[in-house]
Design a protein around this motif. Structure first.
Motif, PDB file in Angstrom:
ATOM      1  N   TYR A 100      38.626  26.374 -67.477  1.00 41.18           N
ATOM      2  CA  TYR A 100      39.383  26.386 -66.224  1.00 41.18           C
ATOM      3  C   TYR A 100      40.451  25.292 -66.244  1.00 41.18           C
ATOM      4  O   TYR A 100      40.313  24.278 -66.944  1.00 41.18           O
ATOM      5  CB  TYR A 100      38.454  26.147 -65.038  1.00 41.18           C
ATOM      6  CG  TYR A 100      37.517  27.290 -64.742  1.00 41.18           C
ATOM      7  CD1 TYR A 100      37.995  28.497 -64.240  1.00 41.18           C
ATOM      8  CD2 TYR A 100      36.140  27.163 -64.957  1.00 41.18           C
ATOM      9  CE1 TYR A 100      37.134  29.551 -63.964  1.00 41.18           C
ATOM     10  CE2 TYR A 100      35.276  28.205 -64.673  1.00 41.18           C
ATOM     11  CZ  TYR A 100      35.771  29.396 -64.182  1.00 41.18           C
ATOM     12  OH  TYR A 100      34.918  30.431 -63.910  1.00 41.18           O
ATOM     13  N   ASP A 122      42.353  30.614 -56.250  1.00 44.26           N
ATOM     14  CA  ASP A 122      42.008  31.278 -57.496  1.00 44.26           C
ATOM     15  C   ASP A 122      40.615  30.833 -57.924  1.00 44.26           C
ATOM     16  O   ASP A 122      39.990  29.983 -57.282  1.00 44.26           O
ATOM     17  CB  ASP A 122      43.044  30.967 -58.587  1.00 44.26           C
ATOM     18  CG  ASP A 122      43.356  29.477 -58.680  1.00 44.26           C
ATOM     19  OD1 ASP A 122      42.394  28.674 -58.752  1.00 44.26           O
ATOM     20  OD2 ASP A 122      44.541  29.105 -58.690  1.00 44.26           O
ATOM     21  N   GLU A 123      40.148  31.414 -59.004  1.00 41.28           N
ATOM     22  CA  GLU A 123      38.790  31.103 -59.463  1.00 41.28           C
ATOM     23  C   GLU A 123      38.667  29.653 -59.901  1.00 41.28           C
ATOM     24  O   GLU A 123      37.606  29.032 -59.754  1.00 41.28           O
ATOM     25  CB  GLU A 123      38.415  32.039 -60.608  1.00 41.28           C
ATOM     26  CG  GLU A 123      36.949  31.962 -61.008  1.00 41.28           C
ATOM     27  CD  GLU A 123      36.579  32.981 -62.064  1.00 41.28           C
ATOM     28  OE1 GLU A 123      36.063  32.578 -63.114  1.00 41.28           O
ATOM     29  OE2 GLU A 123      36.825  34.191 -61.831  1.00 41.28           O
ATOM     30  N   ALA A 124      39.729  29.089 -60.449  1.00 41.51           N
ATOM     31  CA  ALA A 124      39.686  27.699 -60.899  1.00 41.51           C
ATOM     32  C   ALA A 124      39.437  26.751 -59.729  1.00 41.51           C
ATOM     33  O   ALA A 124      38.693  25.767 -59.865  1.00 41.51           O
ATOM     34  CB  ALA A 124      40.986  27.333 -61.613  1.00 41.51           C
ATOM     35  N   ASP A 153      44.000  36.589 -60.886  1.00 42.49           N
ATOM     36  CA  ASP A 153      43.870  38.036 -60.668  1.00 42.49           C
ATOM     37  C   ASP A 153      42.405  38.431 -60.505  1.00 42.49           C
ATOM     38  O   ASP A 153      42.074  39.271 -59.654  1.00 42.49           O
ATOM     39  CB  ASP A 153      44.497  38.801 -61.834  1.00 42.49           C
ATOM     40  CG  ASP A 153      46.012  38.669 -61.865  1.00 42.49           C
ATOM     41  OD1 ASP A 153      46.591  38.345 -60.809  1.00 42.49           O
ATOM     42  OD2 ASP A 153      46.609  38.886 -62.937  1.00 42.49           O
ATOM     43  N   ARG A 154      41.545  37.854 -61.316  1.00 44.43           N
ATOM     44  CA  ARG A 154      40.124  38.169 -61.211  1.00 44.43           C
ATOM     45  C   ARG A 154      39.582  37.744 -59.851  1.00 44.43           C
ATOM     46  O   ARG A 154      38.782  38.454 -59.236  1.00 44.43           O
ATOM     47  CB  ARG A 154      39.360  37.463 -62.333  1.00 44.43           C
ATOM     48  CG  ARG A 154      37.877  37.805 -62.394  1.00 44.43           C
ATOM     49  CD  ARG A 154      37.308  37.422 -63.739  1.00 44.43           C
ATOM     50  NE  ARG A 154      37.276  35.979 -63.944  1.00 44.43           N
ATOM     51  CZ  ARG A 154      37.065  35.406 -65.135  1.00 44.43           C
ATOM     52  NH1 ARG A 154      36.902  36.173 -66.215  1.00 44.43           N
ATOM     53  NH2 ARG A 154      37.025  34.094 -65.256  1.00 44.43           N
ATOM     54  N   TYR A 155      40.056  36.612 -59.366  1.00 43.63           N
ATOM     55  CA  TYR A 155      39.596  36.142 -58.060  1.00 43.63           C
ATOM     56  C   TYR A 155      40.109  37.040 -56.940  1.00 43.63           C
ATOM     57  O   TYR A 155      39.366  37.381 -56.015  1.00 43.63           O
ATOM     58  CB  TYR A 155      40.049  34.703 -57.833  1.00 43.63           C
ATOM     59  CG  TYR A 155      39.441  34.096 -56.591  1.00 43.63           C
ATOM     60  CD1 TYR A 155      38.100  33.734 -56.572  1.00 43.63           C
ATOM     61  CD2 TYR A 155      40.202  33.901 -55.442  1.00 43.63           C
ATOM     62  CE1 TYR A 155      37.520  33.180 -55.439  1.00 43.63           C
ATOM     63  CE2 TYR A 155      39.630  33.357 -54.301  1.00 43.63           C
ATOM     64  CZ  TYR A 155      38.296  32.999 -54.314  1.00 43.63           C
ATOM     65  OH  TYR A 155      37.725  32.470 -53.185  1.00 43.63           O
ATOM     66  N   ARG A 177      29.152  29.582 -66.448  1.00 44.20           N
ATOM     67  CA  ARG A 177      30.248  29.065 -67.269  1.00 44.20           C
ATOM     68  C   ARG A 177      30.343  27.543 -67.164  1.00 44.20           C
ATOM     69  O   ARG A 177      30.609  26.864 -68.157  1.00 44.20           O
ATOM     70  CB  ARG A 177      31.577  29.693 -66.829  1.00 44.20           C
ATOM     71  CG  ARG A 177      31.680  31.191 -67.083  1.00 44.20           C
ATOM     72  CD  ARG A 177      33.076  31.704 -66.793  1.00 44.20           C
ATOM     73  NE  ARG A 177      33.112  33.159 -66.798  1.00 44.20           N
ATOM     74  CZ  ARG A 177      33.091  33.915 -65.723  1.00 44.20           C
ATOM     75  NH1 ARG A 177      33.075  33.362 -64.523  1.00 44.20           N
ATOM     76  NH2 ARG A 177      33.109  35.225 -65.814  1.00 44.20           N
ATOM     77  N   ASP A 180      42.731  28.060 -67.681  1.00 44.35           N
ATOM     78  CA  ASP A 180      43.241  29.213 -66.942  1.00 44.35           C
ATOM     79  C   ASP A 180      42.830  29.136 -65.479  1.00 44.35           C
ATOM     80  O   ASP A 180      41.868  28.460 -65.119  1.00 44.35           O
ATOM     81  CB  ASP A 180      42.687  30.511 -67.545  1.00 44.35           C
ATOM     82  CG  ASP A 180      43.199  30.750 -68.953  1.00 44.35           C
ATOM     83  OD1 ASP A 180      44.387  30.476 -69.204  1.00 44.35           O
ATOM     84  OD2 ASP A 180      42.393  31.203 -69.797  1.00 44.35           O
ATOM     85  N   ARG A 181      43.555  29.866 -64.653  1.00 44.14           N
ATOM     86  CA  ARG A 181      43.253  29.929 -63.222  1.00 44.14           C
ATOM     87  C   ARG A 181      42.422  31.161 -62.880  1.00 44.14           C
ATOM     88  O   ARG A 181      41.703  31.168 -61.893  1.00 44.14           O
ATOM     89  CB  ARG A 181      44.541  29.948 -62.402  1.00 44.14           C
ATOM     90  CG  ARG A 181      45.328  28.644 -62.473  1.00 44.14           C
ATOM     91  CD  ARG A 181      46.458  28.647 -61.478  1.00 44.14           C
ATOM     92  NE  ARG A 181      47.125  27.349 -61.447  1.00 44.14           N
ATOM     93  CZ  ARG A 181      46.715  26.318 -60.710  1.00 44.14           C
ATOM     94  NH1 ARG A 181      45.645  26.461 -59.941  1.00 44.14           N
ATOM     95  NH2 ARG A 181      47.347  25.177 -60.730  1.00 44.14           N
ATOM     96  N   HIS A 182      42.559  32.230 -63.633  1.00 43.00           N
ATOM     97  CA  HIS A 182      41.873  33.493 -63.362  1.00 43.00           C
ATOM     98  C   HIS A 182      42.146  33.952 -61.927  1.00 43.00           C
ATOM     99  O   HIS A 182      41.238  34.340 -61.192  1.00 43.00           O
ATOM    100  CB  HIS A 182      40.369  33.348 -63.597  1.00 43.00           C
ATOM    101  CG  HIS A 182      40.023  33.007 -65.018  1.00 43.00           C
ATOM    102  ND1 HIS A 182      40.274  33.856 -66.076  1.00 43.00           N
ATOM    103  CD2 HIS A 182      39.460  31.887 -65.551  1.00 43.00           C
ATOM    104  CE1 HIS A 182      39.867  33.284 -67.208  1.00 43.00           C
ATOM    105  NE2 HIS A 182      39.379  32.099 -66.920  1.00 43.00           N
ATOM    106  N   TYR A 195      29.039  37.405 -59.255  1.00 42.44           N
ATOM    107  CA  TYR A 195      30.274  36.674 -59.569  1.00 42.44           C
ATOM    108  C   TYR A 195      30.062  35.168 -59.483  1.00 42.44           C
ATOM    109  O   TYR A 195      30.438  34.415 -60.395  1.00 42.44           O
ATOM    110  CB  TYR A 195      31.364  37.128 -58.603  1.00 42.44           C
ATOM    111  CG  TYR A 195      32.718  36.472 -58.805  1.00 42.44           C
ATOM    112  CD1 TYR A 195      33.366  36.538 -60.025  1.00 42.44           C
ATOM    113  CD2 TYR A 195      33.341  35.821 -57.751  1.00 42.44           C
ATOM    114  CE1 TYR A 195      34.618  35.958 -60.203  1.00 42.44           C
ATOM    115  CE2 TYR A 195      34.590  35.241 -57.908  1.00 42.44           C
ATOM    116  CZ  TYR A 195      35.227  35.307 -59.138  1.00 42.44           C
ATOM    117  OH  TYR A 195      36.454  34.739 -59.307  1.00 42.44           O
TER     118      TYR A 195
END
Length: 390
Positions: free
Chosen positions: A208, A123-125, A265-267, A82, A261-263, A75
């Motif tokens: 992001y 979050d992922e961002a 949910d994925r985080y 990216r 995007d923040r992503h 991950y």
């Protein structure tokens, strides 16, 4: 994975952050940015720096604090890819079990990410904002500039002795020395600003939301201000641009960049697998007021999360100040009502009830704990109490 010891962990997390040395004022105009596949000649000062860092990396690879979970390593590597499609093949990411907010990038492409950073990113961002900032240091060769400035200020002896120690030739020093060095030898404010800008650009290019960068800084400020024992700015704040200035600059620049995007949910999917372990490490720091700020921020995203509510109760129980026992009991009860909390919530509630001489209620809580976790390490102790109190 093992329980971290503060001194050893800090030695690991500081190792890369110290390698370049020096609050740099060197003019980097003549130094070309990093290119794919680059490696300096061994007979140059940069080659000597890479030699030391390469030795440190071998120690990091074998470190007992390295998290070897393949899912998380993949991950993190994907996030780096990216953010840096041009240079990612030259970077290696190491996740360390260290409950402190930190990430660092060595001149040779070794990145260390602390587990405390994962816990604090919403979050992922936000995680990408920190990683992108570190990539900025790497692409601009800020570590090399720090080393050259140290030599210009006749600090080369300190650099060599510390580099050899970190590479495993000598002792890395105790906690106080590491903190002193980390505070004195760090990136210049100009380098931090440049890395911030590069990080924002790479975040935007990767899709992001750039505003996440200023949010991370605001969250750190809130934690820092919540610490009643804080007598001076932390090492992190002391060596960076002024807190409010940096946050506002990042926010202003992000407002000029639309989209992203923040992503989240994925985080959350990834962090949910290790979050309880990270929270346990956080509580071992005994920085309870800071931990409360963190937990309440996390709960704002998912207010009915029984696991987060349980750990808030743990803060009150461990802090054990005036009124904390009552707060702990109420919070455990709230966690159990919300659902999704660990079986340990019943044990903790039983401990509070026992102290309050509510023995019938305590026995019921302990029995429920053993029902949910029959193979608990402390089951014999709990069973002994239940037998004696009948």
């Amino acid at each position: 994975m093992i329980a971290p010891h503060r001194r050893s962990v800090l030695g690991g997390l500081c190792s890369c952050g110290l390698l370049g040395l020096g609050g740099c004022v060197t003019n980097m105009a003549n130094e070309a940015p990093m290119t794919a596949g680059y490696r300096p000649q061994s007979d140059t000062d940069e080659g000597g720096l890479w030699y030391i860092v390469d030795r440190v990396e071998r120690n990091v690879e074998r470190s007992r604090y390295r998290v070897r979970d393949p899912d998380w390593n993949t991950y993190l590597t994907d996030i780096v890819r990216r953010l840096s499609p041009d240079l990612h093949a030259d970077m290696r990411v190491y996740l360390l079990r260290a409950p402190y907010f930190n990430a660092s990038m060595a001149p040779n492409g070794m990145m260390q990410v602390n587990s405390g950073l994962l816990l604090r990113a919403k979050d992922e961002a936000q995680l990408a904002a920190v990683i992108g900032h570190e990539i900025g240091h790497y692409t601009q060769k800020h570590g090399l500039a720090r080393m050259r400035d140290a030599k210009a200020r006749a600090d080369v002896g300190i650099f060599l002795s510390m580099g050899l120690a970190l590479a495993g030739v000598g002792a890395a020093g105790d906690l106080a020395n590491l903190l002193l060095i980390a505070g004195q030898y760090s990136y210049s404010r100009e380098h931090e600003r440049e890395a911030d800008e590069i990080g924002l650009q790479r975040m935007a290019a990767a899709g992001y939301r750039p505003m996440a960068a200023s949010e991370v800084w605001q969250q750190l400020i809130e934690e820092d201000e919540a610490d009643p024992n804080r007598q001076s700015p932390s090492v992190l704040f002391a060596t960076h641009p002024a807190q409010q200035e940096r946050m506002e600059t990042l926010k202003g620049r992000a407002q000029q960049i639309s989209g992203g995007d923040r992503h989240a949910d994925r985080y959350r999917t990834h962090i949910s697998k290790i979050r309880a372990l990270l929270l346990e490490d956080e509580l071992r720091l005994r920085q309870y007021d800071r931990s409360l700020v963190l937990l309440r921020r996390l709960q704002a995203e998912t207010p009915e999360d029984g696991e987060l509510i349980y750990f808030e109760g743990e803060v009150y129980r461990l802090r054990d100040g005036d009124g904390d026992r009552r707060l702990a009991r109420e919070t455990y009860e709230k966690a159990l009502a919300a659902g999704g909390c660990p079986p340990e919530a019943w044990r903790a509630l039983g401990q509070i009830q026992r102290k309050d001489s509510q023995h019938d209620a305590a026995r019921g809580s302990f029995r429920r704990y053993l029902e949910l976790k029959p193979e608990a390490d402390d089951r014999m102790i709990i069973k002994s109490y239940l037998e004696r109190s009948v």
